[in-house]
Design an enzyme around this catalytic site. Sequence first.
Site, PDB file in Angstrom:
ATOM      1  N   GLU A 162       0.859  -1.189   0.012  1.00  0.00           N
ATOM      2  CA  GLU A 162       0.110  -0.103   0.133  1.00  0.00           C
ATOM      3  C   GLU A 162       0.834   1.228  -0.075  1.00  0.00           C
ATOM      4  OE1 GLU A 162      -3.671   1.807   2.595  1.00  0.00           O
ATOM      5  OE2 GLU A 162      -2.629   0.360   3.268  1.00  0.00           O
ATOM      6  N   GLU A 263     -13.049   2.582   3.468  1.00  0.00           N
ATOM      7  CA  GLU A 263     -12.122   2.997   4.666  1.00  0.00           C
ATOM      8  C   GLU A 263     -12.147   4.413   4.869  1.00  0.00           C
ATOM      9  OE1 GLU A 263      -7.609   1.363   5.603  1.00  0.00           O
ATOM     10  OE2 GLU A 263      -7.865   2.911   4.076  1.00  0.00           O
TER      11      GLU A 263
END
Length: 286
Positions: A162, A263
């Site tokens: 990520e 998220e």
Amino acid sequence: MAALPAEKTGQDQRFDVNLSILFTELPLLERPAAAAAAGFTAVELWWPWPENPTPPQADLDALKKALDDAGTQLVGLNFYAGRLPGPDRGALSVPGAESERFRANVEVATAFAASVGCGALNALYGNRVEGVDPAAQDELALENLTLAARAADRIGAVLLIETLNGPESPDYPLLSAPAGIEVVDRVNAATGLGNAKFLLDLYHLSMNGEDLGRVITDHADRTGHVQIADNPGRGAPGTGSLPLEQLLGALTKAGYDGWVGLEYKPGDRPSAESFEWLPAASRAAR
């Protein structure tokens, strides 16, 4: 906040809820049931015990039971990375005790993922540490990511890499899609497994000023998971200015058919009230 058209959401995407940023007004073991009550059948988590990479088996069993009892599928799990959100952005490239804590977590996290059928494990790269040669950190990161990729492969899972964003995580070295993809390629070259994938987080990439359409076009084929939040504010879709409906459509057009993790921060309200943008029929995985 207007709902996105039902015919343009949910038919081509599979949405899951991140229970480490949504429903945090509830204890951990109550969150899967709350997500299910809101209509979701899939969830993801940051490592739920930020101070403990190797929690007691009873804690792991209790979380598995909560997921099973709610009928929710865990589709994404972070390896241990310290406390999130906050200064501890990853452990795997930090020499000494933190690297050892990450390594100790790898087998625990993959065993738990296997027990609940989770197919994606996310390894945050780790902040730069003052006084440590960045090249030495990168060497350690590759060593630990290789370890994690092989462990994930043993349970049939992918390893996610990520990128974060510079304004919020200035010491994190992966601050662009190309930087993340470069690490993905290095891990796959080291293992020969091909199970390292890019975690494409539209919020973080937008905070870095990247051309999101170009990122999707260039990297959808190596993307293993997507996360969304609006910008500015990291709120629900419709609270900022990102064209998320358009971007979700671009992902579908580019061939991405994996999970899209919600998220985002719910704002000054209960998490269950932050999903009006997504039609109820689009929340359950099919």
